[in-house]
Motif scaffolding. Structure first.
Motif, PDB file in Angstrom:
ATOM      1  N   TYR B   6      95.269 -18.401  67.356  1.00  0.00           N
ATOM      2  CA  TYR B   6      95.496 -18.014  66.206  1.00  0.00           C
ATOM      3  C   TYR B   6      94.707 -18.481  65.222  1.00  0.00           C
ATOM      4  O   TYR B   6      93.978 -19.625  65.330  1.00  0.00           O
ATOM      5  CB  TYR B   6      96.154 -19.456  66.300  1.00  0.00           C
ATOM      6  CG  TYR B   6      97.278 -19.990  67.155  1.00  0.00           C
ATOM      7  CD1 TYR B   6      98.380 -19.141  67.271  1.00  0.00           C
ATOM      8  CD2 TYR B   6      96.592 -20.383  69.154  1.00  0.00           C
ATOM      9  CE1 TYR B   6      99.653 -19.642  68.547  1.00  0.00           C
ATOM     10  CE2 TYR B   6      98.013 -20.357  69.892  1.00  0.00           C
ATOM     11  CZ  TYR B   6      99.120 -20.281  69.386  1.00  0.00           C
ATOM     12  OH  TYR B   6     100.292 -19.799  70.835  1.00  0.00           O
ATOM     13  N   VAL B   7      94.985 -17.596  64.329  1.00  0.00           N
ATOM     14  CA  VAL B   7      94.078 -17.962  63.168  1.00  0.00           C
ATOM     15  C   VAL B   7      94.727 -18.556  61.991  1.00  0.00           C
ATOM     16  O   VAL B   7      95.816 -17.683  61.459  1.00  0.00           O
ATOM     17  CB  VAL B   7      93.151 -16.460  63.286  1.00  0.00           C
ATOM     18  CG1 VAL B   7      92.028 -16.464  61.600  1.00  0.00           C
ATOM     19  CG2 VAL B   7      91.864 -16.359  64.314  1.00  0.00           C
ATOM     20  N   THR B   8      94.240 -19.800  61.414  1.00  0.00           N
ATOM     21  CA  THR B   8      94.859 -20.118  60.199  1.00  0.00           C
ATOM     22  C   THR B   8      93.379 -20.625  59.236  1.00  0.00           C
ATOM     23  O   THR B   8      92.530 -20.931  59.743  1.00  0.00           O
ATOM     24  CB  THR B   8      95.469 -21.700  60.707  1.00  0.00           C
ATOM     25  OG1 THR B   8      94.465 -22.912  61.418  1.00  0.00           O
ATOM     26  CG2 THR B   8      96.724 -21.199  61.409  1.00  0.00           C
ATOM     27  N   LEU B   9      94.602 -20.113  57.806  1.00  0.00           N
ATOM     28  CA  LEU B   9      93.165 -20.852  57.086  1.00  0.00           C
ATOM     29  C   LEU B   9      92.951 -22.388  56.721  1.00  0.00           C
ATOM     30  O   LEU B   9      93.915 -22.865  57.468  1.00  0.00           O
ATOM     31  CB  LEU B   9      94.509 -20.222  55.394  1.00  0.00           C
ATOM     32  CG  LEU B   9      94.056 -19.067  55.326  1.00  0.00           C
ATOM     33  CD1 LEU B   9      95.606 -18.676  53.628  1.00  0.00           C
ATOM     34  CD2 LEU B   9      93.179 -18.311  54.431  1.00  0.00           C
ATOM     35  N   GLU B  57      86.164 -18.097  77.867  1.00  0.00           N
ATOM     36  CA  GLU B  57      84.908 -18.566  77.392  1.00  0.00           C
ATOM     37  C   GLU B  57      84.598 -17.070  76.560  1.00  0.00           C
ATOM     38  O   GLU B  57      83.948 -16.924  75.743  1.00  0.00           O
ATOM     39  CB  GLU B  57      83.776 -17.846  78.154  1.00  0.00           C
ATOM     40  CG  GLU B  57      82.286 -18.159  77.643  1.00  0.00           C
ATOM     41  CD  GLU B  57      81.182 -17.963  79.035  1.00  0.00           C
ATOM     42  OE1 GLU B  57      80.285 -18.391  78.591  1.00  0.00           O
ATOM     43  OE2 GLU B  57      81.558 -18.394  80.022  1.00  0.00           O
ATOM     44  N   ALA B  58      85.646 -16.191  76.685  1.00  0.00           N
ATOM     45  CA  ALA B  58      85.389 -14.942  76.165  1.00  0.00           C
ATOM     46  C   ALA B  58      86.010 -14.827  75.273  1.00  0.00           C
ATOM     47  O   ALA B  58      86.027 -13.759  73.785  1.00  0.00           O
ATOM     48  CB  ALA B  58      85.994 -13.435  77.305  1.00  0.00           C
ATOM     49  N   ALA B  59      87.546 -15.049  75.633  1.00  0.00           N
ATOM     50  CA  ALA B  59      88.175 -15.628  73.943  1.00  0.00           C
ATOM     51  C   ALA B  59      87.585 -16.149  73.219  1.00  0.00           C
ATOM     52  O   ALA B  59      87.879 -15.903  72.309  1.00  0.00           O
ATOM     53  CB  ALA B  59      89.976 -16.076  74.372  1.00  0.00           C
ATOM     54  N   GLU B  60      87.223 -16.944  73.399  1.00  0.00           N
ATOM     55  CA  GLU B  60      86.302 -17.864  72.252  1.00  0.00           C
ATOM     56  C   GLU B  60      85.509 -17.036  71.622  1.00  0.00           C
ATOM     57  O   GLU B  60      85.095 -17.344  69.819  1.00  0.00           O
ATOM     58  CB  GLU B  60      85.770 -19.701  73.625  1.00  0.00           C
ATOM     59  CG  GLU B  60      86.427 -20.414  73.410  1.00  0.00           C
ATOM     60  CD  GLU B  60      87.057 -21.188  72.515  1.00  0.00           C
ATOM     61  OE1 GLU B  60      86.381 -21.484  71.319  1.00  0.00           O
ATOM     62  OE2 GLU B  60      88.177 -22.446  72.720  1.00  0.00           O
ATOM     63  N   LYS B  61      84.871 -16.732  72.505  1.00  0.00           N
ATOM     64  CA  LYS B  61      83.578 -15.446  71.777  1.00  0.00           C
ATOM     65  C   LYS B  61      84.276 -14.082  70.651  1.00  0.00           C
ATOM     66  O   LYS B  61      83.870 -14.640  69.612  1.00  0.00           O
ATOM     67  CB  LYS B  61      82.470 -14.969  72.082  1.00  0.00           C
ATOM     68  CG  LYS B  61      81.446 -14.948  71.767  1.00  0.00           C
ATOM     69  CD  LYS B  61      80.032 -14.920  73.768  1.00  0.00           C
ATOM     70  CE  LYS B  61      78.724 -14.173  73.283  1.00  0.00           C
ATOM     71  NZ  LYS B  61      78.974 -14.202  71.302  1.00  0.00           N
ATOM     72  N   TYR B  75      90.290 -21.373  63.684  1.00  0.00           N
ATOM     73  CA  TYR B  75      90.619 -20.533  65.534  1.00  0.00           C
ATOM     74  C   TYR B  75      91.152 -21.991  66.263  1.00  0.00           C
ATOM     75  O   TYR B  75      89.884 -22.881  66.707  1.00  0.00           O
ATOM     76  CB  TYR B  75      90.229 -19.196  65.490  1.00  0.00           C
ATOM     77  CG  TYR B  75      89.096 -19.041  66.025  1.00  0.00           C
ATOM     78  CD1 TYR B  75      87.664 -20.241  66.037  1.00  0.00           C
ATOM     79  CD2 TYR B  75      88.966 -20.038  68.113  1.00  0.00           C
ATOM     80  CE1 TYR B  75      87.112 -20.449  66.391  1.00  0.00           C
ATOM     81  CE2 TYR B  75      87.645 -20.414  68.199  1.00  0.00           C
ATOM     82  CZ  TYR B  75      86.082 -20.516  67.681  1.00  0.00           C
ATOM     83  OH  TYR B  75      85.442 -21.185  68.254  1.00  0.00           O
ATOM     84  N   ARG B  76      91.866 -21.205  66.606  1.00  0.00           N
ATOM     85  CA  ARG B  76      92.385 -21.918  68.379  1.00  0.00           C
ATOM     86  C   ARG B  76      92.355 -20.843  69.201  1.00  0.00           C
ATOM     87  O   ARG B  76      93.349 -20.391  69.023  1.00  0.00           O
ATOM     88  CB  ARG B  76      93.544 -23.172  67.888  1.00  0.00           C
ATOM     89  CG  ARG B  76      94.557 -23.836  69.133  1.00  0.00           C
ATOM     90  CD  ARG B  76      95.213 -25.301  68.247  1.00  0.00           C
ATOM     91  NE  ARG B  76      96.015 -24.145  67.515  1.00  0.00           N
ATOM     92  CZ  ARG B  76      97.254 -23.960  68.704  1.00  0.00           C
ATOM     93  NH1 ARG B  76      97.272 -24.289  69.291  1.00  0.00           N
ATOM     94  NH2 ARG B  76      98.095 -23.186  67.382  1.00  0.00           N
TER      95      ARG B  76
END
Lengths: 83, 83
Positions: B6-9, B57-61, B75-76
């Motif tokens: 999830y990407v938020t302003l 780890e991959a998703a966070e990166k 992001y989350r």
């Protein structure tokens, strides 16, 4: 109270933006990524005096009527208590 | 395995698209809507052979390096087992 609406492309609909991200991810050397799909995410802040049932009803209607193109997209609504 | 990003302003960043939706929602007669903010939502399909730790780890990166503009966005990451 807060309602969260997730809008995603239907599985049968091509997602060129997701494909582009997938391609970038692979170019950057990430392994084991099979697919990336992009969707939209909305946070709707509702008056705290609304009941959860009213909040869900309003959020479902907004999701269906305004946020989603039903030809190509699906939506999902979640109600989150608190901020 | 599937990772959801999830990407938020950031809260301090103006969201004109959310404001436009909020305005539409009010014009259409919905009551009790205080605010609407729009974000992005990504589903990343990962190979099932990856461990949950590696997948996270991959998703966070990917979220940090590709999907998010750290100046204006947060992001989350969530890991969802199954399809």
């Amino acid at each position: 109270m807060k309602a969260i609406v997730y809008v995603t492309l239907k599985p049968s609909v091509l997602d060129p933006q997701g494909k582009a991200i997938h391609h970038s991810v692979e170019s950057l050397g990430f392994k084991g990524i099979l697919d990336v799909r992009q969707g939209k995410y909305f946070e709707i802040a509702l008056e705290d005096s609304m009941s959860e049932i009213d909040a869900r009803e309003a959020a479902e209607k907004i999701a269906k009527d305004i946020l989603t193109n039903p030809i190509i997209e699906d939506y999902r609504v979640e109600i989150a208590a608190g901020s």
